[in-house]
Scaffold this active site. Sequence first.
Site: not given
Length: 349
Positions: A135, A247, A186, A243, A219
Amino acid sequence: MTAPKRIAVVQGDGIGKEVIPAAIEVLRASTAPLTFTHFDWGADRYVIDGTTIPPDGFQMLARDFDAIFVGALGDPRVPSNIHAKEILLGMRFQMDLYANVRPVKLLDASLCPLKNATPADINFTVIRENTEGVYAGMGGNFKFGTPDEIATQEDINTRKGVERIIRFAFDYARANGRRKVLMSDKSNVMTHAGGLWQRVFKHVASDYPEIAIQHMYVDALCLQMVREPQSLDVIVTNNMFGDIITDLAAALQGGLGMAASGNIHPGRTSMFEPVHGSAPPIAGKNNANPMGAILTGAMMLAHLGLNAEAQKIEAAVLAAVREKKTTVDVGGTLGTRECASWIAKHVAE
Ligand SMILES: NC(=O)c1ccc[n+]([C@@H]2O[C@H](COP(=O)([O-])OP(=O)(O)OC[C@H]3O[C@@H](n4cnc5c(N)ncnc54)[C@H](O)[C@@H]3O)[C@@H](O)[C@H]2O)c1
């Protein structure tokens, strides 16, 4: 008597213009000594005179205010979203609000889409790095618009940036009686950045021997959030993974309308905003759930040291949920204003 805390308010766009006044009604009903100064930054102002944030806006906020309370930014009239980027990302990046703190707390079993989940099962906090990663906006396009186009988006991870967010997570755990910090990345495929996160995580953890540590690939963490959310305590992760998982986390606590967040740099003027966006389809209909904004207001009070007032507001939101004095998205029948007024009355009693 302590001096009132000075709050800068940016309602922004869409439902931000509904949930922030609703939350302020509740904050005013509490005994918290606060002053509110409103700024009209958002799409309405942008389409009139092109202003996103005035040239000295960020310095003024840092100098003259104790905290910033923001609604949401995003409006179909500004397809480039430039105003949202300059105001919201501007605050995060230019004021260096490097820790995005998102408490994930289920208030009532009825709000959770998971079978048999209770409030005891869902009570964790995500600490998201807020100023680096993909970002940061570094990268570019080569041979733009041609069949040979190449686009790059760089993932920025500085040693300082990684260390300070991981240290923030451990300090948060210590200050809030949490027992475990889980770092998620990751690193199996993103070996360079992941390797840095791994090394720094182990290094910082050695300063907090009383706090357990865990690592999960992001994941696998998504799976864990659904299957065993009770195993989670404090999660620290990078900007993009944070981010996305927040959610999912918001869904566990009843949806975007229930989720609160803070953008924090310890010791500096920090910014508090509900997790949801401006939700254009429901804007202006008195339908938006104000609880995320109200809980964000409580989080802001706690950050400013007004813990008793913050707890009172949280208790009133919990009462509203239990008594179904809520908006339709979480099973009630009230409008935004009516829901907030019920909570405000409960706070004032
Ligand atoms: N921090 C921010 O200001 C922020 C965050 C996300 C999106 N946005 C912007 O908001 C605009 C819309 O984005 P989006 O549709 O992806 O996300 P959104 O969060 O605005 O809305 C998604 C959907 O979730 C529901 N919802 C969200 N908040 C709710 C609430 N308080 N009460 C009831 N239902 C609620 C609505 O059905 C809505 O259509 C875009 O312009 C986007 O860029 C801003």
